[in-house]
Design a protein around this motif. Structure first.
Motif, PDB file in Angstrom:
ATOM      1  N   GLY A  22      39.876  26.050  42.196  1.00  0.00           N
ATOM      2  CA  GLY A  22      39.109  27.286  42.323  1.00  0.00           C
ATOM      3  C   GLY A  22      39.898  28.442  42.915  1.00  0.00           C
ATOM      4  N   GLN A  23      41.221  28.335  42.936  1.00  0.00           N
ATOM      5  CA  GLN A  23      42.049  29.423  43.447  1.00  0.00           C
ATOM      6  C   GLN A  23      42.284  30.465  42.367  1.00  0.00           C
ATOM      7  N   HIS A  24      42.233  31.727  42.746  1.00  0.00           N
ATOM      8  CA  HIS A  24      42.475  32.806  41.794  1.00  0.00           C
ATOM      9  C   HIS A  24      43.931  32.766  41.324  1.00  0.00           C
ATOM     10  N   LYS A  93      43.800  32.679  46.426  1.00  0.00           N
ATOM     11  CA  LYS A  93      42.653  32.500  47.335  1.00  0.00           C
ATOM     12  C   LYS A  93      41.412  32.094  46.534  1.00  0.00           C
ATOM     13  N   ARG A  94      40.529  31.373  47.211  1.00  0.00           N
ATOM     14  CA  ARG A  94      39.246  31.012  46.612  1.00  0.00           C
ATOM     15  C   ARG A  94      38.221  32.095  46.954  1.00  0.00           C
ATOM     16  N   THR A  95      37.201  32.215  46.121  1.00  0.00           N
ATOM     17  CA  THR A  95      36.175  33.234  46.336  1.00  0.00           C
ATOM     18  C   THR A  95      35.559  33.124  47.729  1.00  0.00           C
ATOM     19  N   GLU A  96      35.312  31.896  48.198  1.00  0.00           N
ATOM     20  CA  GLU A  96      34.682  31.746  49.525  1.00  0.00           C
ATOM     21  C   GLU A  96      35.599  32.234  50.650  1.00  0.00           C
ATOM     22  N   GLU A  97      36.911  32.099  50.465  1.00  0.00           N
ATOM     23  CA  GLU A  97      37.857  32.623  51.464  1.00  0.00           C
ATOM     24  C   GLU A  97      37.797  34.147  51.509  1.00  0.00           C
ATOM     25  N   ILE A  98      37.741  34.756  50.337  1.00  0.00           N
ATOM     26  CA  ILE A  98      37.681  36.219  50.257  1.00  0.00           C
ATOM     27  C   ILE A  98      36.378  36.718  50.871  1.00  0.00           C
ATOM     28  N   ARG A  99      35.277  36.042  50.536  1.00  0.00           N
ATOM     29  CA  ARG A  99      33.965  36.494  51.014  1.00  0.00           C
ATOM     30  C   ARG A  99      33.763  36.235  52.505  1.00  0.00           C
ATOM     31  N   ALA A 100      34.588  35.388  53.097  1.00  0.00           N
ATOM     32  CA  ALA A 100      34.530  35.205  54.548  1.00  0.00           C
ATOM     33  C   ALA A 100      34.911  36.510  55.254  1.00  0.00           C
ATOM     34  N   LYS A 101      35.754  37.308  54.590  1.00  0.00           N
ATOM     35  CA  LYS A 101      36.163  38.604  55.159  1.00  0.00           C
ATOM     36  C   LYS A 101      35.436  39.774  54.504  1.00  0.00           C
TER      37      LYS A 101
END
Length: 198
Positions: A22-24, A93-101
């Motif tokens: 799921g990594q971009h 990065k995974r979407t959840e990592e990005i959305r954490a910030k």
């Protein structure tokens, strides 16, 4: 639908380690996994009997290898505008990592810092659509998920943002075409994975 109107077939590349996790994966040039290679070979069977006036592939190895295993490597033209969305700082990065910030982040609306905006990838997609509409006959394209989704939106005359509605699986086959005449673009087939194994 008239069978004489041209059809544009879209083949998303086979699985990579990052599509699995799921990594971009934009410009990172990853190879296919073993399963990705197997499913790319199954695309060959799915495409058997179809004829194409032109075959285009992204320059990235995941698309080129899928094209080769599907049986079209010897006649495909590399087309730079088919490269995947440049994710800039969000590469890997995974979407959840990005959305954490950035909790409200949406790729198709916001683009990526240090990478491409929706308008920039939309302009690339427009160049692809223009080129394939100049071809007399069917076209086959091997590329990556997000650029193909934006290209589909632009094919239909929609904004790049509409790409968010067109989910694509690895090694899937889709088809764009026309209804009745060349002025009415449509989706003829979407995200077909009936040929793909587990």
């Amino acid at each position: 639908m008239s069978e004489s109107l041209p059809v544009v077939y879209l083949a998303r590349h086979g699985e990579t380690a990052w599509s699995l996790s799921g990594q971009h994966t934009g410009v990172t040039d990853l190879p296919l996994t073993d399963r990705g290679e197997r499913n790319a070979r199954r695309l060959r069977e799915r495409l058997q009997g179809l004829t194409f006036a032109k075959v285009f592939t992204s320059p990235l190895q995941r698309a080129r290898r899928t094209c080769e295993l599907a049986g079209f490597g010897d006649r495909a033209e590399v087309f730079g505008d088919l490269v995947e969305w440049n994710y800039g700082e969000y590469e890997g990065k995974r979407t959840e990592e990005i959305r954490a910030k950035r909790p409200d982040w949406q790729l198709f609306r916001d683009g990526c810092p240090g990478g491409e905006s929706p308008d920039q990838i939309g302009a690339r997609a427009d160049r692809v659509v223009k080129r394939i509409r100049e071809v007399q006959g069917n076209v086959l394209i091997f590329s990556s998920g997000h650029i193909l989704r934006v290209m589909t939106a632009r094919w239909l005359g929609l904004e790049p943002l509409a790409g968010k509605y067109f989910l694509l699986s690895t090694a899937s086959l889709s088809a764009l075409g026309y209804e009745h005449e060349l002025s009415q673009p449509v989706i003829r087939l979407w995200n077909d994975t009936s040929h793909v194994g587990s």
